[in-house]
Write an enzyme that holds these catalytic residues in place. Sequence first.
Site, mmCIF file in Angstrom:
data_model
loop_
_atom_site.group_PDB
_atom_site.id
_atom_site.type_symbol
_atom_site.label_atom_id
_atom_site.label_comp_id
_atom_site.label_asym_id
_atom_site.label_seq_id
_atom_site.Cartn_x
_atom_site.Cartn_y
_atom_site.Cartn_z
ATOM 1 N N LYS A 189 35.919 -70.343 40.380
ATOM 2 C CA LYS A 189 36.506 -70.345 39.042
ATOM 3 C C LYS A 189 35.452 -69.864 38.062
ATOM 4 O O LYS A 189 34.427 -70.521 37.855
ATOM 5 C CB LYS A 189 36.958 -71.767 38.695
ATOM 6 C CG LYS A 189 37.476 -71.908 37.280
ATOM 7 C CD LYS A 189 38.124 -73.264 37.092
ATOM 8 C CE LYS A 189 38.481 -73.501 35.636
ATOM 9 N NZ LYS A 189 39.139 -74.791 35.451
ATOM 10 N N LYS A 242 40.108 -67.714 40.478
ATOM 11 C CA LYS A 242 40.617 -67.748 39.104
ATOM 12 C C LYS A 242 39.583 -67.179 38.169
ATOM 13 O O LYS A 242 38.428 -67.590 38.267
ATOM 14 C CB LYS A 242 40.907 -69.220 38.778
ATOM 15 C CG LYS A 242 41.314 -69.502 37.371
ATOM 16 C CD LYS A 242 41.693 -70.944 37.260
ATOM 17 C CE LYS A 242 41.855 -71.246 35.793
ATOM 18 N NZ LYS A 242 41.433 -72.549 35.458
HETATM 19 C C1 PBG Z 1 41.187 -77.131 33.647
HETATM 20 C C2 PBG Z 1 41.867 -75.817 33.730
HETATM 21 C C3 PBG Z 1 41.800 -74.709 32.870
HETATM 22 C C4 PBG Z 1 42.689 -73.762 33.365
HETATM 23 C C5 PBG Z 1 43.254 -74.294 34.511
HETATM 24 N N1 PBG Z 1 42.721 -75.551 34.738
HETATM 25 C C6 PBG Z 1 41.047 -74.549 31.605
HETATM 26 C C7 PBG Z 1 39.612 -74.250 31.648
HETATM 27 O O1 PBG Z 1 38.967 -74.290 32.693
HETATM 28 O O2 PBG Z 1 39.083 -74.044 30.564
HETATM 29 C C8 PBG Z 1 42.983 -72.434 32.747
HETATM 30 C C9 PBG Z 1 44.301 -71.846 33.124
HETATM 31 C C10 PBG Z 1 44.757 -70.703 32.287
HETATM 32 O O3 PBG Z 1 44.015 -70.135 31.471
HETATM 33 O O4 PBG Z 1 45.929 -70.351 32.434
HETATM 34 N N2 PBG Z 1 39.808 -77.097 33.714
#
Ligand code: PBG
Length: 321
Positions: A189, A242
């Site tokens: 991520k 992601k």
């Molecule tokens: C929780 C999380 C996030 C997203 C998914 N789970 C936010 C982040 O990490 O800031 C983002 C998903 C999206 O942008 O659609 N940490």
Amino acid sequence: MTDFHGRRLRRTPALRALVTETRLHPAMLVAPLFVRPGRGIREEIGSMPGQHRLSVDELPAHAARLLEAGVRSVLLFGLPESKDPDGSGAWADKGIVQQAIRELRRAVGDELAVITDVCLCEYTSHGHCGVLRGASIDNDATLPLLARSAASLVAAGADVVAPSAMMDGQVAAIREQLPDAPILAYAAKHASAFYGPFREAADSAPAFGDRRSYQMDPANRREAVSEILADLDEGADMIMVKPALPALDIVAAARAATNVPIAAYQVSGEYAVICAAAERGWIDRRAAALESLTAIARAGAGVIVSYFALEAAGWLHEMDR
Ligand code: PBG
């Protein structure tokens, strides 16, 4: 003249459909849902046109629409009634996502696979994904809280837990607590600019600083593979990459490195840019969305989390006809 004549098989729609290498199917799509307190509420998210924050009682109708379209999985996010420094709303028995899971189970049984994000950022008053020690995020103090949240979500009936806090050891901590629960690890991520609209949707922007001390540097692919292998070693059943389109090479690397199901998350900013450009007439919404989803599948994702899930399932049915 070479022996390759690509155009021979491109002449008609039927020929092109015969030889296409990548097919999308509604069952591979996961619809993210934002659940909020209240009753009878469908509140549109400004930065994500067509997406809503739903109150729990609105979920059965929405689930029915997804199932009707052939989308069989959801990923739940919650907006709690109140927040605190530890994010205790993440494991409250009557927490917003816990309520949502029970309502979905009551309404549709096992028809929908209910996946729940496991993170603290929606529940902490400071908006970071872990607990603070001074101005830094305390990795090891966060692990039991994530495990507790995961256990509470599974107790409420979640099918899959998806830890997304990017704390080291988070999958092992959850696996120790939950030997039998499927874990979809947000393994790779990136600290991405494309999460902007989500933070408005979930009211989870960090109050200070950024997430770069825990989310990955988008410049790193080998490190992403290390994260993936570590999460599998800790007991993950599936892994997620992601964002999706900005990280297609990592989707492909993940596919090559393991045999588990690979998910990719087409995140809020990826959705918002397509919506915004399409609203201005600069691109075709449907074509751009389907091309992006196809690219994500082509790179190796068998599961795609997407805000287009419901709409795309409709398009795929039209194309079947
Ligand atoms: C929780 C999380 C996030 C997203 C998914 N789970 C936010 C982040 O990490 O800031 C983002 C998903 C999206 O942008 O659609 N940490």
